[in-house]
Design an enzyme around this catalytic site. Structure first.
Site, PDB file in Angstrom:
ATOM      1  N   PRO A 146       0.633  -1.258   0.265  1.00  0.00           N
ATOM      2  CG  PRO A 146      -0.172  -1.317   2.302  1.00  0.00           C
ATOM      3  CD  PRO A 146       0.937  -1.828   1.617  1.00  0.00           C
ATOM      4  CG  ASN A 147      -0.432   4.223   1.426  1.00  0.00           C
ATOM      5  OD1 ASN A 147      -1.478   5.095   0.912  1.00  0.00           O
ATOM      6  ND2 ASN A 147      -0.303   3.903   2.903  1.00  0.00           N
ATOM      7  NE  ARG A 179       3.324   6.166   1.649  1.00  0.00           N
ATOM      8  CZ  ARG A 179       4.100   5.429   2.110  1.00  0.00           C
ATOM      9  NH1 ARG A 179       4.662   4.343   1.237  1.00  0.00           N
ATOM     10  NH2 ARG A 179       4.407   4.856   3.160  1.00  0.00           N
ATOM     11  CG  ASN A 206       8.236  -2.039   0.285  1.00  0.00           C
ATOM     12  OD1 ASN A 206       7.740  -2.282   1.057  1.00  0.00           O
ATOM     13  ND2 ASN A 206       8.870  -0.860  -0.488  1.00  0.00           N
ATOM     14  CB  ALA A 246       1.382   0.052   6.269  1.00  0.00           C
ATOM     15  CD  GLU A 303      10.019  -8.104   5.503  1.00  0.00           C
ATOM     16  OE1 GLU A 303      10.348  -8.918   6.187  1.00  0.00           O
ATOM     17  OE2 GLU A 303      10.079  -6.772   6.226  1.00  0.00           O
ATOM     18  CG  HIS A 348      11.010  -2.366   4.955  1.00  0.00           C
ATOM     19  ND1 HIS A 348       9.732  -2.583   4.054  1.00  0.00           N
ATOM     20  CD2 HIS A 348      11.767  -3.715   4.591  1.00  0.00           C
ATOM     21  CE1 HIS A 348       9.459  -3.439   4.681  1.00  0.00           C
ATOM     22  NE2 HIS A 348      10.504  -4.426   4.777  1.00  0.00           N
TER      23      HIS A 348
HETATM   24  C1  DQA Z   1       7.499   1.073   3.501  1.00  0.00           C
HETATM   25  C2  DQA Z   1       8.380   1.000   5.098  1.00  0.00           C
HETATM   26  C3  DQA Z   1       7.068   1.387   6.372  1.00  0.00           C
HETATM   27  O1  DQA Z   1       7.385   1.056   6.872  1.00  0.00           O
HETATM   28  C4  DQA Z   1       5.846   1.854   5.432  1.00  0.00           C
HETATM   29  O2  DQA Z   1       4.684   1.752   6.148  1.00  0.00           O
HETATM   30  C5  DQA Z   1       5.911   2.298   4.020  1.00  0.00           C
HETATM   31  C6  DQA Z   1       7.374   1.468   3.413  1.00  0.00           C
HETATM   32  C7  DQA Z   1       9.977   0.850   3.155  1.00  0.00           C
HETATM   33  O3  DQA Z   1       9.657   0.891   2.068  1.00  0.00           O
HETATM   34  O4  DQA Z   1      10.314   1.671   3.769  1.00  0.00           O
HETATM   35  O5  DQA Z   1       4.054   2.075   3.067  1.00  0.00           O
HETATM   36  O6  DQA Z   1       8.023  -0.211   3.541  1.00  0.00           O
END
Ligand code: DQA
Length: 146
Positions: free
Chosen positions: A10-11, A18, A74, A77, A98, A100
């Site tokens: 998400p997002n 963002r 990824n 959240a 995984e 980030h």
């Molecule tokens: C994220 C880290 C998460 O805590 C956050 O909610 C994200 C992005 C990252 O890629 O740094 O949406 O996964």
């Protein structure tokens, strides 16, 4: 040709607009282009999805067996909340990496726990777009070792 399923949670479609102080100006399109370039050089095929919906991500993982050889994810959240995504990865029994963009361990306390990490082969965080490229490299390495 080996196939890898890439999942953006998400997002992440909002990258570039963002919280640029945390995530930088890179867009999801730029990340995907770079992933595709690496995949081409390494001779693997990618399917890339982005979803804001936990159930959609669970479904994509649940139907990945037999279609893909590894997962690069990824979970955004959902990293910190989703038992359902964790269980889907466990259930499907495919190697998952995984990633980030940010260093989740240097941020708010609630981001320090990943429910996904124990069922992933490994985790890469804190390197921005490079986290994805390192993650893809790791996923390809897992295919070779399979
Ligand atoms: C994220 C880290 C998460 O805590 C956050 O909610 C994200 C992005 C990252 O890629 O740094 O949406 O996964």
């Amino acid at each position: 040709m080996r196939k890898i399923l890439v999942i953006h949670g998400p997002n992440l479609n909002l990258l570039g607009k963002r919280e640029v102080d945390i995530y930088g100006k890179v867009t999801i399109e730029e990340i995907n282009e770079d992933l595709k370039k690496m995949a081409k050089v390494k001779n693997v095929s990618l399917e890339i999805i982005q979803s804001d919906h936990e159930g959609e991500i669970v479904k994509a993982i649940g139907s990945a067996k037999g279609k893909y050889d590894a997962i690069l994810i990824n979970p955004a959240a959902y990293t910190h909340t989703s038992v359902a995504i964790r269980d889907a990865i466990s259930a499907v029994d495919l190697p998952a990496v995984e990633v980030h963009l940010s260093n989740i361990y240097s941020r708010e306390e609630f981001r320090h726990t990943s429910l996904i990490a124990p069922v992933a082969k490994g985790q890469i965080c804190g390197f921005g777009k490079e986290s994805y490229l390192l993650g893809l490299q790791a996923a390809i390495g897992l295919l070779k070792n399979a």
